[in-house]
Design an enzyme around this catalytic site. Structure first.
Site, PDB file in Angstrom:
ATOM      1  N   GLU A  55       0.821  -1.205   0.000  1.00 37.43           N
ATOM      2  CA  GLU A  55       0.000   0.000   0.000  1.00 37.43           C
ATOM      3  C   GLU A  55       0.862   1.266   0.000  1.00 37.43           C
ATOM      4  O   GLU A  55       0.551   2.247  -0.680  1.00 37.43           O
ATOM      5  CB  GLU A  55      -0.930   0.014   1.218  1.00 37.43           C
ATOM      6  CG  GLU A  55      -1.925  -1.136   1.241  1.00 37.43           C
ATOM      7  CD  GLU A  55      -1.410  -2.339   2.015  1.00 37.43           C
ATOM      8  OE1 GLU A  55      -2.226  -3.015   2.660  1.00 37.43           O
ATOM      9  OE2 GLU A  55      -0.182  -2.595   1.978  1.00 37.43           O
ATOM     10  N   CYS A  87      -0.660   0.105   7.606  1.00 35.71           N
ATOM     11  CA  CYS A  87      -1.068   0.557   6.270  1.00 35.71           C
ATOM     12  C   CYS A  87      -2.470   1.154   6.272  1.00 35.71           C
ATOM     13  O   CYS A  87      -2.773   2.016   5.448  1.00 35.71           O
ATOM     14  CB  CYS A  87      -0.987  -0.605   5.290  1.00 35.71           C
ATOM     15  SG  CYS A  87       0.704  -1.140   4.960  1.00 35.71           S
ATOM     16  N   TRP A 173      21.301 -38.964 -13.395  1.00 39.61           N
ATOM     17  CA  TRP A 173      20.115 -38.206 -13.052  1.00 39.61           C
ATOM     18  C   TRP A 173      18.910 -38.933 -13.609  1.00 39.61           C
ATOM     19  O   TRP A 173      18.907 -39.338 -14.767  1.00 39.61           O
ATOM     20  CB  TRP A 173      20.176 -36.798 -13.615  1.00 39.61           C
ATOM     21  CG  TRP A 173      21.238 -35.938 -13.022  1.00 39.61           C
ATOM     22  CD1 TRP A 173      22.416 -35.580 -13.585  1.00 39.61           C
ATOM     23  CD2 TRP A 173      21.197 -35.312 -11.742  1.00 39.61           C
ATOM     24  NE1 TRP A 173      23.118 -34.762 -12.748  1.00 39.61           N
ATOM     25  CE2 TRP A 173      22.393 -34.577 -11.600  1.00 39.61           C
ATOM     26  CE3 TRP A 173      20.268 -35.292 -10.696  1.00 39.61           C
ATOM     27  CZ2 TRP A 173      22.688 -33.838 -10.470  1.00 39.61           C
ATOM     28  CZ3 TRP A 173      20.554 -34.553  -9.570  1.00 39.61           C
ATOM     29  CH2 TRP A 173      21.748 -33.837  -9.460  1.00 39.61           C
ATOM     30  N   ASP A 203      24.584 -38.807  -0.446  1.00 36.00           N
ATOM     31  CA  ASP A 203      24.784 -37.915  -1.590  1.00 36.00           C
ATOM     32  C   ASP A 203      25.633 -36.685  -1.289  1.00 36.00           C
ATOM     33  O   ASP A 203      26.065 -36.004  -2.214  1.00 36.00           O
ATOM     34  CB  ASP A 203      23.429 -37.454  -2.138  1.00 36.00           C
ATOM     35  CG  ASP A 203      22.544 -38.611  -2.574  1.00 36.00           C
ATOM     36  OD1 ASP A 203      23.099 -39.632  -3.017  1.00 36.00           O
ATOM     37  OD2 ASP A 203      21.307 -38.491  -2.452  1.00 36.00           O
ATOM     38  N   SER A 305      13.056 -42.277   0.650  1.00 40.35           N
ATOM     39  CA  SER A 305      11.731 -42.908   0.734  1.00 40.35           C
ATOM     40  C   SER A 305      11.222 -43.023   2.166  1.00 40.35           C
ATOM     41  O   SER A 305      10.019 -42.921   2.402  1.00 40.35           O
ATOM     42  CB  SER A 305      11.775 -44.289   0.079  1.00 40.35           C
ATOM     43  OG  SER A 305      12.693 -45.140   0.758  1.00 40.35           O
ATOM     44  N   GLY A 309       8.166 -40.806   3.117  1.00 39.96           N
ATOM     45  CA  GLY A 309       7.030 -41.665   3.448  1.00 39.96           C
ATOM     46  C   GLY A 309       6.470 -41.364   4.820  1.00 39.96           C
ATOM     47  O   GLY A 309       5.251 -41.450   5.033  1.00 39.96           O
TER      48      GLY A 309
END
Length: 373
Positions: A55, A87, A173, A203, A305, A309
């Protein structure tokens, strides 16, 4: 109640609000359009927390032309002093005649008070125009204000036969570069990214947003202005220790563990003493409560997973983003999610597909839980 012109101007305000998608955290993304005698006299959007709200930007652009104008705002104007003045008072001082808000702000500090403040000053107010669209601009802020927890997206990548890695663990990939760039953009709009210790040990990821991989979003924000999400690692048994790529990249890191660490972590790392879920694992509900207390609006779960999960089976998710590659990896490859088994089809949960689109060579599906009749 609302005219076609009202809808057109609110649609523009929503478009402006989305421009703050990468920078406003933990504040909501808000846009504002000022119109007088059918002419747009000012526009603005909230850019970052601590800076002027939408605003104020619009009022500054309009100047004296704001007097007698209609303000279209995607979220109820605030009525309290935070890092900036309210505002609602700015709109009153500018002499605005009418305010149309897409929705009432669920923040308990506002929650209708901004509109009431405007009405008390003799300004006509309305709300509810394109409310669903406005809600969709700020799913995390809305959920955190209402429940204390962030909005959770679970991201998965799999082959056509639902496999996430070969039996030997290789997974780079599965999806193509376009899908991976899409995930970078998904990280960029997230306040936090959650992964598990198993994924880190396997990883050694950075889990940050890489500006060079944002694709067409690179033009939307400079690398210097890019806000890195909080990276959260669920490490119940305190198995992690330096060196890690997580420590070599920008952005804070939080370790959620049931045990203390023997190693020394740098100042950018916080260790959160996690609650036990009763099975010797980190209680994910308590983790989300803690992230809510840290003003985290939107969470992205990028995990293996088991952890992914766990979020799914506990119902601690809002959207599931599945990137599916046109590849077949075989029955010996690793599965998508570790979920408890069911005995009858009646027990199988159904999901609703909200969006399907091609991303490069891959498909991206966005799914939500199917509402029960």
């Amino acid at each position: 109640m609302f005219s076609t012109d009202d809808a057109r101007h609110m649609a523009r305000a929503l478009e402006l609000a989305r421009r703050g998608q990468l920078t406003t955290r933990p504040n909501p993304r808000v846009g504002c359009v000022l119109v007088r005698d059918g002419e747009v006299v000012g526009e603005g959007f909230h850019i970052r927390a601590g800076g002027p709200h939408a605003e104020v930007h619009a009022l500054r652009a309009a100047g004296d032309k704001a007097r007698g104008a209609t303000a279209y705002v995607t979220l109820e104007p605030c009525s309290h002093y935070g890092r900036t003045p309210p505002c609602s008072q700015a709109l009153i001082d500018a002499g605005v005649a009418r305010v149309v808000a897409a929705m009432v702000d669920p923040n308990p500090q506002v929650a209708g008070r901004g509109l009431a403040m405007l009405e008390a000053a003799g300004i006509e107010t309305q709300h509810g125009l394109m409310a669903n669209e406005a809600e969709a601009v700020n799913p995390g802020f809305m959920k955190r204000m209402r429940t204390g927890r962030p909005f959770v997206r679970v991201k998965l990548a799999a082959s056509l036969d639902g496999r996430t890695a070969l039996a030997n663990g290789q997974s780079k990939w599965i999806t193509g570069p376009e899908a991976r760039a899409d995930v970078q953009r998904l990280r960029a709009i997230s306040d936090a990214v959650i992964t598990g210790a198993d994924s880190v040990l396997a990883d050694n990821p950075s889990m940050n947003v890489r500006h060079a991989e944002l694709g067409h979003w690179q033009s939307r924000i400079s690398e210097a202005d890019l806000q890195q999400p909080l990276r959260v690692v669920v490490d119940g048994k305190a198995r992690l220790a330096p060196p890690l790529k997580l420590l070599d990249s920008d952005g804070p890191l939080m370790l959620a563990s049931l045990r203390g660490y023997d190693c020394h972590w740098p100042a950018s790392v916080s260790v959160w003493p996690a609650a036990d879920n009763g099975e010797g694992k980190v209680a994910l509900t308590a983790l989300l409560d803690e992230l809510g207390r840290q003003q985290i609006n939107e969470v992205l779960v990028e995990a293996g997973s088991a952890l992914a999960g766990a979020f799914i089976s506990a119902g601690l998710w809002d959207e599931l983003w599945l990137y599916q590659a046109p590849k077949l990896m075989g029955s010996e490859a690793r599965g998508l999610l570790a979920l408890p088994g069911v005995d009858t089809m009646a027990e199988v949960p159904s999901l609703t597909i909200q969006d399907v689109r091609r991303v490069g060579a891959d498909l991206r599906l966005i799914l939500t839980r199917q509402e029960k009749p």
